[in-house]
Motif scaffolding. Structure first.
Motif, short mmCIF file in Angstrom:
data_model
loop_
_atom_site.label_atom_id
_atom_site.label_comp_id
_atom_site.label_asym_id
_atom_site.label_seq_id
_atom_site.Cartn_x
_atom_site.Cartn_y
_atom_site.Cartn_z
N ALA A 231 -35.85 -0.77 -57.05
CA ALA A 231 -36.59 -1.04 -55.82
C ALA A 231 -34.75 -2.07 -55.98
CB ALA A 231 -36.94 -2.65 -56.31
N ILE A 232 -33.56 -2.89 -56.61
CA ILE A 232 -32.56 -3.54 -56.64
C ILE A 232 -31.37 -2.28 -55.85
CG2 ILE A 232 -33.26 -4.65 -57.55
CD1 ILE A 232 -32.17 -4.73 -59.55
N ILE A 233 -31.27 -1.47 -56.85
CA ILE A 233 -29.97 -0.84 -56.67
C ILE A 233 -30.16 0.24 -54.63
CG2 ILE A 233 -28.84 1.64 -56.59
CD1 ILE A 233 -30.13 0.99 -59.68
N ARG A 234 -31.38 0.19 -54.08
CA ARG A 234 -31.40 0.56 -52.98
C ARG A 234 -31.05 -0.43 -51.81
NH1 ARG A 234 -36.17 1.34 -49.63
NH2 ARG A 234 -35.63 3.41 -49.56
N LEU A 235 -30.87 -1.53 -52.00
CA LEU A 235 -31.19 -2.58 -51.57
C LEU A 235 -29.21 -3.05 -51.48
CD1 LEU A 235 -34.34 -4.65 -52.47
CD2 LEU A 235 -33.71 -3.71 -50.82
N ILE A 236 -28.61 -2.63 -51.96
CA ILE A 236 -27.09 -3.11 -52.25
C ILE A 236 -26.43 -2.29 -50.61
CG2 ILE A 236 -24.81 -2.54 -53.92
CD1 ILE A 236 -26.90 -2.21 -56.11
N PRO A 237 -25.59 -3.10 -49.98
CA PRO A 237 -25.11 -2.15 -49.12
C PRO A 237 -25.14 -1.37 -49.38
CG PRO A 237 -25.27 -4.80 -48.94
CD PRO A 237 -25.36 -4.73 -50.72
N GLY A 238 -24.63 -0.26 -48.37
CA GLY A 238 -23.52 0.80 -48.58
C GLY A 238 -24.38 2.08 -49.20
N VAL A 239 -25.97 2.27 -50.03
CA VAL A 239 -26.10 2.40 -50.68
C VAL A 239 -27.07 3.42 -49.92
CG1 VAL A 239 -28.33 3.36 -52.64
CG2 VAL A 239 -26.47 1.33 -53.01
N LEU A 240 -27.64 3.34 -48.81
CA LEU A 240 -28.51 3.57 -48.13
C LEU A 240 -27.61 3.66 -46.26
CD1 LEU A 240 -32.61 2.66 -48.16
CD2 LEU A 240 -30.88 4.35 -49.44
N GLY A 241 -27.37 5.15 -46.26
CA GLY A 241 -27.02 5.15 -45.15
C GLY A 241 -27.04 4.24 -43.77
N ASN A 242 -26.91 3.72 -43.39
CA ASN A 242 -27.56 3.10 -41.85
C ASN A 242 -29.05 3.69 -41.40
OD1 ASN A 242 -26.10 0.96 -41.27
ND2 ASN A 242 -24.44 1.60 -39.80
N GLU A 243 -28.82 4.85 -41.21
CA GLU A 243 -30.07 5.84 -41.16
C GLU A 243 -31.38 5.66 -41.31
OE1 GLU A 243 -27.73 8.90 -42.96
OE2 GLU A 243 -27.47 6.91 -41.49
N THR A 244 -30.71 5.51 -43.10
CA THR A 244 -32.31 4.83 -43.69
C THR A 244 -32.40 3.24 -44.56
OG1 THR A 244 -30.71 6.04 -45.57
CG2 THR A 244 -32.33 7.51 -44.66
N SER A 245 -31.86 2.88 -43.44
CA SER A 245 -31.54 1.68 -43.59
C SER A 245 -33.33 0.78 -44.45
CB SER A 245 -31.13 0.21 -43.04
OG SER A 245 -31.42 -0.94 -43.06
N ALA A 246 -32.81 0.26 -45.66
CA ALA A 246 -33.75 -0.27 -46.29
C ALA A 246 -34.18 -2.10 -46.12
CB ALA A 246 -33.26 -1.37 -47.68
N LEU A 247 -33.53 -1.95 -44.86
CA LEU A 247 -34.27 -2.79 -43.73
C LEU A 247 -35.18 -2.64 -43.18
CD1 LEU A 247 -31.07 -4.91 -42.55
CD2 LEU A 247 -32.19 -5.17 -43.94
N THR A 248 -35.75 -1.30 -42.78
CA THR A 248 -36.65 -0.89 -42.24
C THR A 248 -38.00 -0.31 -42.95
OG1 THR A 248 -35.56 1.78 -41.75
CG2 THR A 248 -36.00 0.07 -39.67
N ASP A 249 -37.57 -0.56 -44.89
CA ASP A 249 -38.51 -0.21 -45.47
C ASP A 249 -40.38 -0.95 -45.51
OD1 ASP A 249 -37.07 1.17 -47.11
OD2 ASP A 249 -36.37 0.36 -48.90
N SER A 250 -40.98 -0.49 -45.66
CA SER A 250 -42.62 -1.25 -46.03
C SER A 250 -41.90 -2.49 -46.62
CB SER A 250 -43.69 -0.59 -46.86
OG SER A 250 -44.08 0.54 -45.73
N PHE A 251 -42.82 -3.30 -47.11
CA PHE A 251 -42.59 -4.74 -47.28
C PHE A 251 -41.60 -5.75 -46.36
CE2 PHE A 251 -44.86 -1.96 -49.89
CZ PHE A 251 -46.32 -2.29 -50.36
N GLN A 252 -40.57 -5.36 -46.77
CA GLN A 252 -39.23 -6.17 -45.16
C GLN A 252 -40.30 -6.73 -44.13
OE1 GLN A 252 -36.86 -6.90 -46.80
NE2 GLN A 252 -35.87 -5.26 -48.40
N ASP A 253 -40.14 -8.09 -43.73
CA ASP A 253 -40.91 -8.81 -42.71
C ASP A 253 -42.57 -8.70 -42.98
OD1 ASP A 253 -38.31 -8.42 -41.51
OD2 ASP A 253 -39.15 -6.88 -40.43
N ASN A 254 -42.99 -8.36 -43.90
CA ASN A 254 -44.38 -9.05 -44.53
C ASN A 254 -45.33 -7.47 -43.98
OD1 ASN A 254 -44.22 -10.51 -46.74
ND2 ASN A 254 -44.91 -12.08 -45.59
#
Ligand code: ADE
Length: 229
Positions: free
Chosen positions: A150-173
């Protein structure tokens, strides 16, 4: 980020870090994972790490000395932002907590076992206790693997822009909207027309609405009172 994981069964933990996104994150140098086998910090010949509890009662308890030796050794080498103990009675792991921990430099994760650890470990070393849910696992290892993922996928650069964690479920509730891929029609089951329209502002609007509807249906507890209507 550096993560030191203290465990009595390192073998239980290794495979999640040997494939896919976590493996790549390590290879690209975004995160270092160090496993520490508690038995390496035991001085007696029996390699004993657990013992009966004072006062009697079922189950063994992890002893304070090996854990003290391991954590003190690590703390003598660097500063830690948090020393985490995985336990069913800890704070429930949620996205917000994962976001916070992902910004740390160095953390230690102690995996519990048996009937838990000598309370003095919790009183004198642990700075945060985390549970991955209201059920009891045989040990903290699988919980530690969940936390690390859960934490490693959030580290900048781990996911490419196209799979950014910002669009994951639970971000923004909100839960993520439904997704589809080719073919656009399969056994008569069609992909919503809007998604193949090429009208990207409208697609964005549709996704936001779907995310909201899905959240209202499946996880209304994530929404504020005024958003539920
Ligand atoms: N160890 C045992 N059960 C656990 C849980 N639910 N979460 C974290 N660590 C645990």
């Amino acid at each position: 980020m550096r993560i030191d994981i203290i465990t009595v069964v390192p073998d239980l933990l290794k495979s999640p870090f040997e494939a896919s996104i976590l493996k790549r994150a390590i290879e690209k140098g975004h995160v270092e994972i160090h496993f520490h086998n508690l038995r390496d910090y035991v001085t007696d010949n029996y390699k004993q790490i657990d013992d009966y509890q004072f006062g009697g009662g079922a189950g063994m308890v992890m002893m304070v000395e090996p854990i003290d030796k391991c954590i003190s050794h690590l703390k003598s080498e660097r500063e830690y932002d948090e020393i985490i103990y995985m336990t069913p009675d800890g704070e429930r792991l949620q996205q917000k907590l994962a976001n916070k921990i992902s910004m740390y430099e160095n953390i230690i994760i102690l995996c519990g076992h048996y009937k838990g650890v000598d309370q003095r470990v919790r009183d004198h070393f642990i700075t945060k206790e985390i549970s991955i849910g209201d059920y009891v696992l045989s040990g903290g290892e699988l919980g530690a693997a969940v936390l690390c993922d859960a934490i490693i996928r959030l580290i900048p650069g781990v996911l490419g822009n196209e799979t950014s964690a910002l669009t994951d479920s639970f971000q923004d509730n909100l839960l993520a909207p439904p997704v589809y891929t080719r073919p656009a029609e399969y056994k008569g089951w069609e992909v919503p027309e809007i998604l193949t329209s090429g009208n990207f502002p409208k697609i964005e609007e549709w996704r936001e609405e779907q995310a909201y509807l899905r959240t209202r249906k499946l996880r209304p507890d994530l929404l504020d009172e005024d958003e539920k209507n």
